[in-house]
Write a protein that holds these residues in place. Structure first.
Motif, PDB file in Angstrom:
ATOM      1  N   SER A  81       0.860  -1.189   0.000  1.00  0.00           N
ATOM      2  CA  SER A  81       0.000   0.000   0.000  1.00  0.00           C
ATOM      3  C   SER A  81       0.895   1.238   0.000  1.00  0.00           C
ATOM      4  N   LEU A  82       0.696   2.092  -0.979  1.00  0.00           N
ATOM      5  CA  LEU A  82       1.511   3.302  -1.065  1.00  0.00           C
ATOM      6  C   LEU A  82       1.283   4.221   0.132  1.00  0.00           C
ATOM      7  N   GLY A  83       0.107   4.130   0.747  1.00  0.00           N
ATOM      8  CA  GLY A  83      -0.162   4.937   1.935  1.00  0.00           C
ATOM      9  C   GLY A  83       0.740   4.559   3.097  1.00  0.00           C
TER      10      GLY A  83
ATOM     11  N   THR B 200      -3.903   0.084  -2.685  1.00  0.00           N
ATOM     12  CA  THR B 200      -3.826   1.448  -2.168  1.00  0.00           C
ATOM     13  C   THR B 200      -5.186   2.134  -2.209  1.00  0.00           C
TER      14      THR B 200
END
Length: 355
Positions: free
Chosen positions: A94-96, A288
């Motif tokens: 997840s880019l978060g 994401t």
């Protein structure tokens, strides 16, 4: 027309039938690996799958099977199921979560990957390893183990048999890390958080990272996973850069060949980024976005374990120990030096990340 429609299933059956025994053996090995991992969590399932493959092809009773009726399916698993596993690997990212690390930490991790990649590649050249071995070992050690090796091999057009040794070496060193790194935690003065960061920055495969970091508790495990997955994200850009360079090399070679031969045909270039790497990126974006329910993410993780485990069993079943000792001794020494190098670079990166 009717005859052509009838012939199509027959042709498909004829193509798939030779693959079935090897694929069935690979899936059975994955089941065993997952069962052993469930009983002994310290042993990563993917490492067990590789070991089972190596044992199968070197035991007198099963060696003939691996080289005979199972070979076609094992080779298919080692190449194509590896790519399926890479696609589903994207669901773990997840880019978060990566953005939450902060730009400083992300920058340190990116610098670590680039430095380790360049340093290990240079070591491979220093040890005079043949062909794509330096590139594949550098990719596997600096990014995400066997998955990265499979992606880079696809871009380079490396033959399946030439990926066997790099996978065996990255598995060997990652397995050694599970036993060695926890012993160094106290002598190096690392608390749980910093130990987890060190493991995430310096151990190769995701499963090996989990097995190593969990020895220091949940704080270390959480830190290790997020740092490791940040490294995994870099698989796509590094493969893309190599793909551009490879395409340029093919273009120059193709233009030279046409100039000499006067050929009018078009030269087929390798893809800049393989389709399965684009699938890997698409899975990252899906994870994401938050659109996928938890059950879908869990199902993707299971699919990744099955596909990658079967691929690693297939690759392990190509490792002849006698031949490895004869032809891979120099590469083994180089891999151990690479392991020490990335561990040292990762330790320095942890110090830069701060408290």
């Amino acid at each position: 027309m009717v005859g052509e429609l009838k012939a199509a299933p027959d042709t498909l059956r004829a193509r798939t039938a030779p693959l079935l025994p090897g694929l069935a053996a690979a899936l059975a090995a994955v089941a065993v690996a997952l069962a052993v991992h469930a009983v002994v969590p310290m042993m990563p399932a993917m490492t067990i799958a590789v070991v089972l493959g190596i044992v199968a092809v070197n035991l007198p009773g099963t060696s003939a099977l691996c080289e005979g009726p199972l070979r076609a399916g094992l080779n298919f698993a080692g190449k194509h199921l590896m790519r399926v596993g890479i696609v589903f690997l994207g669901l773990k990212l997840s880019l978060g979560d990566i953005a939450a690390l902060g730009w400083t930490t992300v920058g340190v991790v990116v610098a670590l990957v680039l430095l380790s990649f360049a340093g290990i590649y240079a070591l491979g050249r220093l040890f005079r390893l043949d062909g794509d071995l330096p590139l594949l070992i550098a990719t596997g050690f600096s990014i995400c183990g066997a998955s990265a090796i499979g992606a880079m091999a696809a871009v380079r057009g490396t033959k399946h048999r030439d990926t066997v040794l790099p996978v065996a070496l990255v598995t060997l060193c990652g397995t050694l890390a599970i036993g060695v790194l926890p012993l160094l935690m106290n002598p190096l003065g690392l608390d749980a958080l910093h130990f987890g960061q060190w493991v995430g920055a310096g151990v190769h495969d995701v499963g090996q990272v989990v097995a190593t970091a969990q020895t220091a508790g949940p704080v270390a495990l959480a830190a290790a996973i997020i740092i490791k997955l940040t490294r995994v994200v870099l698989l796509a850009p590094i493969v893309g850069v190599v793909g551009v360079l490879e395409r340029r090399r093919h273009r120059l070679r193709g233009n030279a060949a046409q100039a000499v031969a006067g050929a009018a045909g078009k030269v087929k270039f390798p893809p800049v980024v393989p389709l399965f790497v684009l699938g890997f990126l698409a899975m990252i974006l899906l994870r994401t976005s938050g659109w996928l329910p938890a059950c879908a993410v869990a199902a993707g993780s299971t699919a990744q374990d099955i596909a990658l485990g079967a691929a690693l069993f297939g690759l392990g079943a190509s490792v002849r120990v006698r031949q490895l000792f004869k032809t891979g001794a120099r590469a083994t020494v180089m891999a151990l030096c690479s392991w020490a190098l990335i561990a040292a670079l990762a330790f320095g990166a942890v110090r830069l990340m701060g408290p």
